[in-house]
Design a protein around this motif. Structure first.
Motif, PDB file in Angstrom:
ATOM      1  N   TYR A 107       0.833  -1.204   0.000  1.00 19.11           N
ATOM      2  CA  TYR A 107       0.000   0.000   0.000  1.00 19.11           C
ATOM      3  C   TYR A 107       0.864   1.249   0.000  1.00 19.11           C
ATOM      4  CZ  TYR A 107      -2.685   3.905   1.735  1.00 19.11           C
ATOM      5  OH  TYR A 107      -3.232   5.159   1.889  1.00 19.11           O
ATOM      6  N   SER A 108       1.898   1.261   0.812  1.00 19.91           N
ATOM      7  CA  SER A 108       2.733   2.445   0.959  1.00 19.91           C
ATOM      8  C   SER A 108       3.505   2.768  -0.319  1.00 19.91           C
ATOM      9  CB  SER A 108       3.697   2.263   2.132  1.00 19.91           C
ATOM     10  OG  SER A 108       2.982   2.109   3.343  1.00 19.91           O
ATOM     11  N   LEU A 109       3.907   1.744  -1.059  1.00 15.38           N
ATOM     12  CA  LEU A 109       4.594   1.980  -2.330  1.00 15.38           C
ATOM     13  C   LEU A 109       3.704   2.779  -3.278  1.00 15.38           C
ATOM     14  CD1 LEU A 109       6.326  -1.475  -2.949  1.00 15.38           C
ATOM     15  CD2 LEU A 109       7.483   0.721  -2.585  1.00 15.38           C
ATOM     16  N   GLY A 110       2.442   2.431  -3.324  1.00 17.05           N
ATOM     17  CA  GLY A 110       1.515   3.172  -4.173  1.00 17.05           C
ATOM     18  C   GLY A 110       1.238   4.560  -3.641  1.00 17.05           C
ATOM     19  N   ARG A 111       1.109   4.668  -2.323  1.00 15.56           N
ATOM     20  CA  ARG A 111       0.760   5.953  -1.723  1.00 15.56           C
ATOM     21  C   ARG A 111       1.869   6.987  -1.935  1.00 15.56           C
ATOM     22  NH1 ARG A 111      -2.951   7.860   2.201  1.00 15.56           N
ATOM     23  NH2 ARG A 111      -2.831  10.126   1.993  1.00 15.56           N
ATOM     24  N   VAL A 112       3.126   6.545  -1.944  1.00 20.94           N
ATOM     25  CA  VAL A 112       4.235   7.478  -2.099  1.00 20.94           C
ATOM     26  C   VAL A 112       4.131   8.239  -3.414  1.00 20.94           C
ATOM     27  CG1 VAL A 112       6.715   7.630  -2.510  1.00 20.94           C
ATOM     28  CG2 VAL A 112       5.880   6.313  -0.575  1.00 20.94           C
ATOM     29  N   TRP A 113       3.926   7.516  -4.520  1.00 21.19           N
ATOM     30  CA  TRP A 113       3.906   8.213  -5.815  1.00 21.19           C
ATOM     31  C   TRP A 113       2.579   8.919  -6.076  1.00 21.19           C
ATOM     32  CZ3 TRP A 113       0.609   7.284  -9.910  1.00 21.19           C
ATOM     33  CH2 TRP A 113      -0.069   6.051  -9.940  1.00 21.19           C
ATOM     34  N   ILE A 114       1.456   8.329  -5.590  1.00 18.96           N
ATOM     35  CA  ILE A 114       0.154   8.978  -5.788  1.00 18.96           C
ATOM     36  C   ILE A 114       0.080  10.273  -4.989  1.00 18.96           C
ATOM     37  CG2 ILE A 114      -2.329   8.749  -5.407  1.00 18.96           C
ATOM     38  CD1 ILE A 114      -1.953   5.716  -5.941  1.00 18.96           C
ATOM     39  N   GLU A 115       0.615  10.258  -3.777  1.00 23.07           N
ATOM     40  CA  GLU A 115       0.598  11.456  -2.937  1.00 23.07           C
ATOM     41  C   GLU A 115       1.361  12.594  -3.597  1.00 23.07           C
ATOM     42  OE1 GLU A 115      -0.818  13.481   0.385  1.00 23.07           O
ATOM     43  OE2 GLU A 115      -1.227  11.413  -0.246  1.00 23.07           O
ATOM     44  N   GLY A 116       2.393  12.265  -4.364  1.00 24.92           N
ATOM     45  CA  GLY A 116       3.174  13.291  -5.038  1.00 24.92           C
ATOM     46  C   GLY A 116       2.393  14.066  -6.077  1.00 24.92           C
ATOM     47  N   LEU A 117       1.251  13.519  -6.508  1.00 19.23           N
ATOM     48  CA  LEU A 117       0.411  14.196  -7.502  1.00 19.23           C
ATOM     49  C   LEU A 117      -0.633  15.114  -6.871  1.00 19.23           C
ATOM     50  CD1 LEU A 117      -0.364  11.188  -9.907  1.00 19.23           C
ATOM     51  CD2 LEU A 117       1.200  13.095 -10.353  1.00 19.23           C
ATOM     52  N   ARG A 118      -0.889  14.939  -5.582  1.00 21.95           N
ATOM     53  CA  ARG A 118      -2.021  15.639  -4.963  1.00 21.95           C
ATOM     54  C   ARG A 118      -1.716  17.107  -4.672  1.00 21.95           C
ATOM     55  NH1 ARG A 118      -4.919  11.813  -0.537  1.00 21.95           N
ATOM     56  NH2 ARG A 118      -5.774  13.855  -0.007  1.00 21.95           N
ATOM     57  N   THR A 119      -2.795  17.888  -4.637  1.00 21.41           N
ATOM     58  CA  THR A 119      -2.681  19.323  -4.351  1.00 21.41           C
ATOM     59  C   THR A 119      -3.125  19.658  -2.930  1.00 21.41           C
ATOM     60  OG1 THR A 119      -4.931  19.702  -5.196  1.00 21.41           O
ATOM     61  CG2 THR A 119      -3.110  19.912  -6.774  1.00 21.41           C
ATOM     62  N   ASP A 120      -3.630  18.655  -2.197  1.00 26.93           N
ATOM     63  CA  ASP A 120      -4.196  18.925  -0.866  1.00 26.93           C
ATOM     64  C   ASP A 120      -3.531  18.075   0.214  1.00 26.93           C
ATOM     65  OD1 ASP A 120      -5.131  16.484  -1.720  1.00 26.93           O
ATOM     66  OD2 ASP A 120      -7.155  16.758  -0.929  1.00 26.93           O
ATOM     67  N   SER A 121      -2.279  17.725   0.026  1.00 24.31           N
ATOM     68  CA  SER A 121      -1.586  16.878   0.992  1.00 24.31           C
ATOM     69  C   SER A 121      -1.467  17.550   2.355  1.00 24.31           C
ATOM     70  CB  SER A 121      -0.181  16.535   0.485  1.00 24.31           C
ATOM     71  OG  SER A 121      -0.227  15.814  -0.715  1.00 24.31           O
ATOM     72  N   LEU A 122      -1.545  16.745   3.409  1.00 20.28           N
ATOM     73  CA  LEU A 122      -1.217  17.240   4.736  1.00 20.28           C
ATOM     74  C   LEU A 122       0.286  17.468   4.774  1.00 20.28           C
ATOM     75  CD1 LEU A 122      -3.373  14.794   6.898  1.00 20.28           C
ATOM     76  CD2 LEU A 122      -3.970  17.112   6.144  1.00 20.28           C
ATOM     77  N   MET A 123       0.687  18.634   5.274  1.00 18.26           N
ATOM     78  CA  MET A 123       2.093  19.022   5.194  1.00 18.26           C
ATOM     79  C   MET A 123       2.714  19.169   6.579  1.00 18.26           C
ATOM     80  SD  MET A 123       2.386  19.179   1.897  1.00 18.26           S
ATOM     81  CE  MET A 123       4.018  19.929   1.692  1.00 18.26           C
ATOM     82  N   LEU A 124       3.991  18.864   6.653  1.00 20.43           N
ATOM     83  CA  LEU A 124       4.807  19.112   7.830  1.00 20.43           C
ATOM     84  C   LEU A 124       5.961  19.978   7.347  1.00 20.43           C
ATOM     85  CD1 LEU A 124       5.188  18.501  10.849  1.00 20.43           C
ATOM     86  CD2 LEU A 124       6.622  16.561  10.184  1.00 20.43           C
TER      87      LEU A 124
END
Length: 299
Positions: A225-242
């Motif tokens: 799951y995390s492998l997919g989430r890493v690259w998909i998250e890179g496309l998002r405009t509303d990511s939770l940020m630190l």
């Protein structure tokens, strides 16, 4: 041909609400979450029976998981979006409007499962293996709630499967763009692939019980799951940020690392994962037992 192209170019949510009857509003987001839970319970109990585990215990566990996961998923999201919610505290509990984080749900669910396992003297990793396929299937279903809410989309795109986002839902800086990557769809499809992988491993393990170690399914879930989430998250405009970093990517990378270490521990070091209940010795496992005491062999 032209109408088909037009249809592909107008992938758009019909709205968040299914029906509105007076004070009662039925929303797609809530319906999908409820459906995911119901399907998850049924699947987990089915898999438990295949493993010789009491299916009623899995039904009880799911209640604990829901109670632990959903509040933590919302709290996780609100904490990282505190500036947005500080001025409107009533919206902090408005989960039906969207805004939950799967990593918060996993954390809350894991804590609830640990407590449940400890209280009922059950092996945590065995429970985690039985829940993992239901969890990833639930995530695949739940992502469609983001579609109906027109949220969790990616950067602007002109691909044939582009997603139309209403002006009111577009983030600042993207008002001039109409079409975006449907990242909810990417993740839903990825999750279905992980679900197929976990079921394949599960049934392979039934045929080769000495080869599939306890905890393997959940560790595989974490990594895949995390492998997919890493690259998909890179496309998002509303990511939770630190700061400048995307929280979901950081957590996903940590899960990939932990999951990989767990598999090394199991298969290279040949040691069982630490658990809340000690694994029974072979002598104990092979000793005659009454039907109420008998436990399935689990490597």
């Amino acid at each position: 041909m032209g109408s088909s192209a037009a249809l592909l170019g107008r992938f758009q949510s019909p709205g968040a609400e299914i029906v509105d009857i007076g004070p009662l509003t039925l929303r797609w987001y809530g319906l999908l979450i409820a459906s995911a839970v119901l399907i998850g319970v049924t699947l987990s109990q089915y898999l438990a029976k295949k493993r010789g585990v009491d299916s009623e215990q899995l039904g009880d566990l799911v209640i604990w998981l829901v109670v632990g996961a959903i509040p933590c998923a919302r709290l996780y999201y609100v904490l990282f979006e505190w500036e947005s919610y500080a001025g409107r505290p009533a919206d902090m509990i408005a989960i039906w409007k969207g805004g939950i984080a799967i990593h918060g749900a996993i954390l809350g669910g894991a804590i609830a499962a640990l407590i449940f396992a400890r209280l009922n003297r059950l092996r945590f990793w065995q429970l985690a293996d039985l829940v993992a396929p239901s969890l990833i299937l639930g995530q695949a279903i739940g992502r469609w709630g983001n579609f109906f809410n027109s949220e969790a989309f990616g950067s602007p795109t002109d691909l044939p499967w582009k997603l139309y986002i209403p002006l009111s839902q577009r983030p600042a800086g993207y008002r001039a763009f109409e079409y975006f990557h449907p990242t909810f769809l990417y993740e839903s499809l990825w999750n279905l692939g992980v679900f197929a992988l976990l079921l394949t491993l599960f049934f392979w393990g039934l045929r080769h019980p000495q080869k599939l170690k306890t905890g393997t399914l959940f560790l595989t879930y974490m990594i895949a799951y995390s492998l997919g989430r890493v690259w998909i998250e890179g496309l998002r405009t509303d990511s939770l940020m630190l700061g400048p970093l995307r929280v979901a990517q950081l957590v996903s990378l940590a899960e990939i690392g932990l999951g990989s270490l767990g598999l090394v521990w199991l298969y290279l070091l040949r040691r069982p994962l630490p658990d809340v209940v000690k694994q029974p010795s072979k002598a104990t496992s092979n000793a005659p037992q009454t039907p109420s005491e008998r436990k399935p062999y689990d490597p």
